[in-house]
Write an enzyme that holds these catalytic residues in place. Structure first.
Site, PDB file in Angstrom:
ATOM      1  N   LYS A  59       0.835  -1.202   0.000  1.00 31.25           N
ATOM      2  CA  LYS A  59       0.000   0.000   0.000  1.00 31.25           C
ATOM      3  C   LYS A  59       0.869   1.250   0.000  1.00 31.25           C
ATOM      4  O   LYS A  59       0.677   2.146  -0.795  1.00 31.25           O
ATOM      5  CB  LYS A  59      -0.923  -0.020   1.218  1.00 31.25           C
ATOM      6  CG  LYS A  59      -1.889   1.134   1.255  1.00 31.25           C
ATOM      7  CD  LYS A  59      -3.084   0.851   2.150  1.00 31.25           C
ATOM      8  CE  LYS A  59      -2.672   0.662   3.602  1.00 31.25           C
ATOM      9  NZ  LYS A  59      -3.837   0.378   4.452  1.00 31.25           N
ATOM     10  N   GLU A  80      10.326  -5.885   3.334  1.00 30.82           N
ATOM     11  CA  GLU A  80      10.358  -7.245   2.800  1.00 30.82           C
ATOM     12  C   GLU A  80       9.957  -7.262   1.330  1.00 30.82           C
ATOM     13  O   GLU A  80      10.568  -7.941   0.501  1.00 30.82           O
ATOM     14  CB  GLU A  80       9.390  -8.158   3.571  1.00 30.82           C
ATOM     15  CG  GLU A  80       9.871  -8.597   4.947  1.00 30.82           C
ATOM     16  CD  GLU A  80       9.479  -7.640   6.054  1.00 30.82           C
ATOM     17  OE1 GLU A  80       9.122  -6.469   5.754  1.00 30.82           O
ATOM     18  OE2 GLU A  80       9.543  -8.052   7.225  1.00 30.82           O
ATOM     19  N   ARG A 112      -5.067  -6.390   6.426  1.00 28.98           N
ATOM     20  CA  ARG A 112      -5.740  -7.645   6.786  1.00 28.98           C
ATOM     21  C   ARG A 112      -7.195  -7.674   6.354  1.00 28.98           C
ATOM     22  O   ARG A 112      -7.850  -8.699   6.464  1.00 28.98           O
ATOM     23  CB  ARG A 112      -5.620  -7.875   8.292  1.00 28.98           C
ATOM     24  CG  ARG A 112      -6.144  -6.750   9.159  1.00 28.98           C
ATOM     25  CD  ARG A 112      -5.638  -6.881  10.578  1.00 28.98           C
ATOM     26  NE  ARG A 112      -6.019  -5.788  11.457  1.00 28.98           N
ATOM     27  CZ  ARG A 112      -5.328  -4.663  11.624  1.00 28.98           C
ATOM     28  NH1 ARG A 112      -4.218  -4.460  10.937  1.00 28.98           N
ATOM     29  NH2 ARG A 112      -5.734  -3.732  12.470  1.00 28.98           N
TER      30      ARG A 112
END
Lengths: 526, 526
Positions: free
Chosen positions: A212, A218, A270
């Site tokens: 986002k 990562e 999530r």
């Protein structure tokens, strides 16, 4: 207007604390038990049924839970949320994941845009792109069709979409909807990307970079990893990569990508499986129609969640019973146990959804709360778990509330009849048996073989793991977690608890550390 | 002779209950913290280090834990166990999994056999068989080499071997030891077997049927499933299947199998990865030498577990600290967090190992205990978990003790340098940072961004996930769980808690049910 109060200030909560605890073994035995199983049941979207007969509730407690729902204004708060209130108070953001699959209330305009239209537009852009990939209009540099898709993302950009892909993979194969195989790279451990790349035909793969903010360590690291691999194979990364990001991120409008699809700050990671984050990979893998059906199921369940009577609202009632178990009965963890191999990674997604949303110690005003909030969530598919941790669930010293998920039909409908029953029948017989075994136990003079019972569970029963059913199931848990957040008066939509580790890790890499941290860095030979 | 007493009868346990609780934030800050990290550390086998500096212990508590180990006669009990005492009191069986990888004490003779020789013989028979498969001496009916191996088993016949295979798959590929790809069928859900069979070239596959008793419902069902599939392809199942079972089971000496390899009643399923249960699949996949190295690592760690001083015995000390956290500090769950994608399913194995072993409410004499025993165990690999449930671990209302596992090197050694560090360095920086973040926290006036700290963790640091390292790590946890069982005075080697569900499921399939169970069966349309 709604009032946001701590759970322990509510009169109906205090009443709950005084209520008599249900003897589940008694309640579930004999004809009374049969009656409960038939009555303590609510229809859900997509043909699901939520049955809570084996939970430690009775008509009195249910009545108080209904009063609690009203006193906590759960329906009003949900209405405020889907109408665009700043419910994510910590980050001062709207919470709009419901809008990615339907519109429950008023138009929501933010940043000068009608957000429902914005999400639909992104879904349509993804559908057009996926259709062009499938038809061969968009190809690799040699004009060959893309055959694989690889999602690069972590946390919400990984767990949800990965669990959904795994859930639908066999369904798609059976129903002629398996268009591209999907893979996922998430961990910063270089062995993750290396192993996935070794398994994939990179010359015919589209990589989806999902972040986002466009700054996730990562994900950017793994992007570089992939770009290196593509270049080594003489391929142009810009012809193999697309981005899912926010319009304001550095990844938007970049020549490094074939295309970019957008989400925004109003969709938490999530909660993003129904946004472009899940949409790109699922539309490429199974086609846009399958993704649309998935959204349809989620929208149906959302609609049900607007029902004001908790006894007709499975998402709200599941939330209320969970809070009762956590705060009144004092159970610290909950297991989610799908009797379906397709849902093998669904508990890992729910673990994030629930624990990252409600694992908070301060309320939405930043004040400490003096009661337990989100529990530990874990689970594995049945019947596998029966041969593993169920020992503790049946005979351990602590009680772990359970939620089973079962389906009438298998996905592949490839089955064998052995000893008079099919595997699917055996699977279903096992989940039915477990509910009763946990609730009623079994007396034995040898206490080592004695089952006390009294261990509560509920079950969600569906027809089959289809895209629509999966969407409904996902939305059920998202809404349950949301209602629990309202009850605990926490902000379920931020995650400040993940920041400190990131900051310290950067310091380690910069060598800017001393004392204990330095010693650990030395031990690990960083 | 050893005395088997309940934990709460021991003087040193009572002393522990009176001990001052360590302020972890204080202890881990500044030079004192650095000193702890260097001192609170024990070497393990295969080059591992166990560092417990960030646990809530100090020299006083450690002294009492040492006294507890002595009072509970942990070393003596282990000695009895490996010398062949009937430690599995419920089933009246010896507990001999250590003998599958070495001999720590006297010869153990049972059923007229020297058991060490028996296990070695089975290992050798498997090695011979695997070598013949690899050389092409044993082939399919067309004389073609077998290329895949499929394990059919559930619980201990699945979780351990599967986790070990996944852990070594990339290492084997990198080191020229990847001889056959392995697959696993476990769930009675027919979609599990169907999906695996669709992925495997069955004409070139060896299937390993693993069931100690030869009566496990799921496994026999899946065997029939596979046999049907083989027959449909015109293949003779007896030319494609081997069995791992006990010598007294119906599967032993059957013409249905190419070969049968044996384990016995003295190896519990969850302790069977180093027996023929793990040996067959791992020797076929990676070669017998790799399996032998795996056993070597386990044997080294077992040797270390015989050390009588807990402060030099990482398995025993880890067990003691865990009991302190569970019974004195009152923490109900524990997370295992490997910073290694190779160990992605290792927590699922440990979940069974720990929860099935010590999730008991009665002591080894069948009397109820009045203190908590085994905790809930869960975990996912880092850094993935950091973007998921770590929010609750950092800021939730409950404290969850943690155990990290980290490695200095990646398996594939394929890495990229981005922003001045490799992925492996980033991975290691993250795990180091997390320990300190959990222990020390960080003050912030905005309580939503405040980290209280005081959250305990330990770390096991190794060089690389090699076969030997994996064996040592596995043995560490097996021994830890064993010592905890001794402390809680429970039988860690039976699992009566899984029986009732099986019995009831059979009744459901036989239609012999009424009341609540009948209603659930109807709901699921069984």
């Amino acid at each position: 207007m709604t009032n946001w109060n701590n759970l322990d200030t509510l009169a109906s909560y205090k009443e709950l604390l005084q209520s008599d605890v249900v003897d589940l073994k008694d309640a579930m035995t004999g004809e009374g038990g049969a009656k409960r199983v038939k009555e303590y049941r609510i229809p859900m979207a997509a043909g699901f049924t939520y049955d809570y007969a084996a939970k430690q509730v009775d008509d009195d407690i249910l009545k108080t839970l209904v009063a609690l729902a009203n006193e906590a204004q759960l329906s009003d708060k949900f209405e405020e949320l889907y109408n665009g209130a700043v419910v994510n108070t910590g980050e001062k953001r709207l919470v709009l994941h419901h809008l990615t699959r339907g519109q429950l209330g008023n138009d929501v305009v933010a940043d000068g845009t009608n957000k429902r239209k914005f999400y639909e537009e992104q879904q349509q852009r993804i559908a057009d792109f996926a259709n062009k990939v499938h038809s061969g209009e968009i190809t690799n540099e040699k004009g060959e069709k893309f055959t694989s898709v690889v999602q690069i993302g972590i946390g919400g950009s990984d767990l949800g979409p990965r669990a959904m892909y795994i859930a639908l993979e066999n369904w798609a194969k059976k129903n002629g909807k398996f268009l591209m195989d999907a893979h996922f790279i998430s961990n910063v451990d270089p062995d993750d990307a290396s192993a996935v790349l070794a398994d994939v035909d990179v010359a015919h793969a589209i990589f989806i970079l999902v972040s986002k903010s466009g700054t996730t360590l990562e994900t950017l690291t793994n992007q570089s990893f992939v770009m290196d691999a593509l270049k080594k194979d003489g391929l142009d990364p810009a012809k193999h990569m697309i981005a899912v990001t926010s319009e304001t991120s550095p990844l938007a409008d970049s020549p490094d990508y074939l295309a970019a699809f957008y989400m925004d700050d109003y969709i938490g990671g999530r909660y993003s499986s129904t946004s472009a984050v899940g949409g790109a990979v699922l539309s490429l893998a199974f086609g846009p129609e399958v993704f649309a059906d998935f959204l349809k199921g989620a929208a149906e369940e959302d609609k049900l969640a607007t029902e004001k009577d908790p006894l007709k609202n499975p998402d709200m009632l599941d939330a209320l019973i969970g809070v009762y178990e956590r705060n009144v009965l004092g159970y610290p963890s909950t297991a989610i146990l799908p009797y379906s191999q397709a849902l093998s990674r669904f508990p890992a997604h729910l673990q994030q959804l629930d624990m990252e949303s409600n694992g908070k110690s301060v309320n939405r005003f930043g004040e400490p709360v003096s009661y337990p909030t989100g529990p530990v969530i874990f689970g594995e598919p049945g019947t596998n778990g029966q041969h593993s941790f169920y020992q503790l669930l049946h005979q351990g010293t602590d009680i772990v509330p359970l939620q089973f998920i079962g389906f009438k039909k298998s996905q592949l409908e490839n089955d064998v009849d052995i000893q008079g029953s099919t595997s699917q029948q055996k699977l279903k017989a096992n989940v039915a048996a477990q509910i009763v075994a946990f609730a009623c136990g079994k007396d034995d003079e040898n206490l080592n073989k004695n089952f006390k019972g009294g261990r509560p569970s509920s079950i969600i029963v569906g027809d089959e793991v289809t895209p629509e059913a999966l969407g409904a199931l996902l939305a059920h848990y998202e809404n349950k977690v949301m209602f629990q957040g309202f009850l605990w008066n926490v902000n379920s939509f931020d995650q400040e608890g993940v920041q400190l580790g990131k900051t310290l890790a950067k310091k380690v890499l910069a060598g800017d550390i001393s004392d204990a941290l330095k010693e650990y860095a030395d031990l690990l030979e960083i």
